[in-house]
Design a protein around this motif. Sequence first.
Motif, PDB file in Angstrom:
ATOM      1  N   UNK A  95       0.835  -1.192   0.000  1.00  0.00           N
ATOM      2  CA  UNK A  95       0.000   0.000   0.000  1.00  0.00           C
ATOM      3  C   UNK A  95       0.876   1.251   0.000  1.00  0.00           C
ATOM      4  N   UNK A  96       0.406   2.306  -0.614  1.00  0.00           N
ATOM      5  CA  UNK A  96       1.034   3.625  -0.711  1.00  0.00           C
ATOM      6  C   UNK A  96       2.130   3.712  -1.775  1.00  0.00           C
ATOM      7  N   UNK A  97       2.785   2.581  -2.077  1.00  0.00           N
ATOM      8  CA  UNK A  97       3.872   2.623  -3.063  1.00  0.00           C
ATOM      9  C   UNK A  97       3.594   1.789  -4.299  1.00  0.00           C
ATOM     10  N   UNK A  98       2.785   0.734  -4.150  1.00  0.00           N
ATOM     11  CA  UNK A  98       2.516  -0.181  -5.247  1.00  0.00           C
ATOM     12  C   UNK A  98       3.673  -1.123  -5.518  1.00  0.00           C
ATOM     13  N   UNK A  99       4.701  -1.093  -4.672  1.00  0.00           N
ATOM     14  CA  UNK A  99       5.877  -1.951  -4.838  1.00  0.00           C
ATOM     15  C   UNK A  99       5.505  -3.416  -4.630  1.00  0.00           C
ATOM     16  N   UNK A 100       6.079  -4.289  -5.465  1.00  0.00           N
ATOM     17  CA  UNK A 100       5.933  -5.722  -5.293  1.00  0.00           C
ATOM     18  C   UNK A 100       7.150  -6.229  -4.531  1.00  0.00           C
ATOM     19  N   UNK A 101       6.916  -6.863  -3.363  1.00  0.00           N
ATOM     20  CA  UNK A 101       8.023  -7.274  -2.505  1.00  0.00           C
ATOM     21  C   UNK A 101       7.807  -8.715  -2.022  1.00  0.00           C
ATOM     22  N   UNK A 102       8.898  -9.425  -1.817  1.00  0.00           N
ATOM     23  CA  UNK A 102       8.826 -10.815  -1.393  1.00  0.00           C
ATOM     24  C   UNK A 102       7.982 -10.981  -0.127  1.00  0.00           C
ATOM     25  N   UNK A 103       7.150 -11.997  -0.135  1.00  0.00           N
ATOM     26  CA  UNK A 103       6.342 -12.304   1.049  1.00  0.00           C
ATOM     27  C   UNK A 103       7.220 -12.589   2.265  1.00  0.00           C
ATOM     28  N   UNK A 104       8.412 -13.088   2.019  1.00  0.00           N
ATOM     29  CA  UNK A 104       9.305 -13.464   3.115  1.00  0.00           C
ATOM     30  C   UNK A 104       9.959 -12.264   3.796  1.00  0.00           C
ATOM     31  N   UNK A 176      -1.347  11.832   2.023  1.00  0.00           N
ATOM     32  CA  UNK A 176      -2.070  11.623   0.776  1.00  0.00           C
ATOM     33  C   UNK A 176      -1.465  10.422   0.044  1.00  0.00           C
ATOM     34  N   UNK A 177      -2.205   9.327  -0.105  1.00  0.00           N
ATOM     35  CA  UNK A 177      -1.677   8.177  -0.842  1.00  0.00           C
ATOM     36  C   UNK A 177      -1.658   8.441  -2.339  1.00  0.00           C
ATOM     37  N   UNK A 178      -0.891   7.649  -3.062  1.00  0.00           N
ATOM     38  CA  UNK A 178      -0.845   7.769  -4.516  1.00  0.00           C
ATOM     39  C   UNK A 178      -2.246   7.550  -5.097  1.00  0.00           C
ATOM     40  N   UNK A 179      -2.464   8.020  -6.309  1.00  0.00           N
ATOM     41  CA  UNK A 179      -3.797   7.988  -6.917  1.00  0.00           C
ATOM     42  C   UNK A 179      -4.398   6.591  -6.956  1.00  0.00           C
ATOM     43  N   UNK A 180      -3.577   5.581  -7.237  1.00  0.00           N
ATOM     44  CA  UNK A 180      -4.080   4.211  -7.368  1.00  0.00           C
ATOM     45  C   UNK A 180      -4.561   3.620  -6.049  1.00  0.00           C
ATOM     46  N   UNK A 181      -4.219   4.257  -4.932  1.00  0.00           N
ATOM     47  CA  UNK A 181      -4.622   3.756  -3.612  1.00  0.00           C
ATOM     48  C   UNK A 181      -5.652   4.648  -2.919  1.00  0.00           C
ATOM     49  N   UNK A 182      -5.985   5.753  -3.533  1.00  0.00           N
ATOM     50  CA  UNK A 182      -6.882   6.705  -2.865  1.00  0.00           C
ATOM     51  C   UNK A 182      -8.253   6.100  -2.549  1.00  0.00           C
ATOM     52  N   UNK A 183      -8.858   5.447  -3.544  1.00  0.00           N
ATOM     53  CA  UNK A 183     -10.162   4.842  -3.304  1.00  0.00           C
ATOM     54  C   UNK A 183     -10.095   3.705  -2.307  1.00  0.00           C
ATOM     55  N   UNK A 184      -9.015   2.917  -2.376  1.00  0.00           N
ATOM     56  CA  UNK A 184      -8.827   1.816  -1.428  1.00  0.00           C
ATOM     57  C   UNK A 184      -8.842   2.345   0.007  1.00  0.00           C
ATOM     58  N   UNK A 185      -8.062   3.405   0.237  1.00  0.00           N
ATOM     59  CA  UNK A 185      -7.978   3.997   1.571  1.00  0.00           C
ATOM     60  C   UNK A 185      -9.338   4.515   2.021  1.00  0.00           C
ATOM     61  N   UNK A 186     -10.028   5.228   1.143  1.00  0.00           N
ATOM     62  CA  UNK A 186     -11.338   5.773   1.493  1.00  0.00           C
ATOM     63  C   UNK A 186     -12.308   4.672   1.899  1.00  0.00           C
ATOM     64  N   UNK A 187     -12.361   3.606   1.117  1.00  0.00           N
ATOM     65  CA  UNK A 187     -13.317   2.540   1.405  1.00  0.00           C
ATOM     66  C   UNK A 187     -12.939   1.740   2.649  1.00  0.00           C
ATOM     67  N   UNK A 188     -11.638   1.645   2.962  1.00  0.00           N
ATOM     68  CA  UNK A 188     -11.216   0.982   4.205  1.00  0.00           C
ATOM     69  C   UNK A 188     -11.618   1.811   5.421  1.00  0.00           C
ATOM     70  N   UNK A 189     -11.376   3.123   5.347  1.00  0.00           N
ATOM     71  CA  UNK A 189     -11.733   3.998   6.467  1.00  0.00           C
ATOM     72  C   UNK A 189     -13.238   3.977   6.722  1.00  0.00           C
ATOM     73  N   UNK A 190     -14.014   4.066   5.654  1.00  0.00           N
ATOM     74  CA  UNK A 190     -15.470   4.140   5.814  1.00  0.00           C
ATOM     75  C   UNK A 190     -16.064   2.794   6.210  1.00  0.00           C
TER      76      UNK A 190
END
Length: 267
Positions: A95-104, A176-190
């Motif tokens: 979240x916030x960066x869109x980075x793909x990172x190892x689960x480990x 302020x999160x990046x544009x691709x996460x803005x709706x995600x954040x809003x819907x989580x908060x609400x």
Amino acid sequence: MSVARIPRGKAWAAAISAVLVTLTLPTVTATPAAATTTAYDSTYYKNAIGKTGTSLKSSLHTIISSQSKISYDAVWNALKTTDQDPNNTANVVLLYSGTSRSKNLNGGAVGDWNREHTWAQSHGNFGTSAGPGTDLHHLRAADVQVNSIRGNKDFDNGGSAVSGAPGSYTDSDSFEPRDADKGDVARMILYMAVRYEGDDAWADLEPNESTTNGSVRFHGRLSVLKQWNEQDPPSAFEERRNDIIFTTYQGNRNPFIDHPEWVEAIW
């Protein structure tokens, strides 16, 4: 050649009116916001369909409060499933960066990812106890350093660029999160504001217009969150996540992913 006389006065006006009547102009009507139809409307959401305002909020609260709870330790493995990178099953998307990172690489060191409480723990003092502190509908994998920069700030537009999270910004009291996460954040908060209404062991969580909520049970900024919900509709990643939480972990759904138009219907 004879020239037809042009009527004058009332006769002229009547003639013009007769001509206009024969012209068909397109009808202009307001287009209402499209309502989403889901497979759950006749089952899971059946008692909420057709309602608005406090009645809708109350119905949704009753529906989504039926929920299994997991421990904070169990959140680690849950996020490895819910936040899995669709293009690389060995990774999670942060979240916030869109980075793909190892689960480990989960933990607390630089370069790791950890468990971000989108609704900050201090805003209602629920910590990491089973309940709001472990609710997967607002917990996301996030870079350790970016998570620290966000801290417990409210959400709003503006600020300086966040290192490690291109497109995200922060200032002294907001994030302020990046544009691709803005709706995600809003819907989580609400979601949190509907799920936790103070009728159990936890505080009544509510959105407001403040960006200085600190340790009180509110989270801002509602008007901006509503804009973000409109600006960034639910993605396939978000919808898949909602389904996994419902079927595998908690047995409840985030209604604003299924029906983003319900944000405006309530607030």
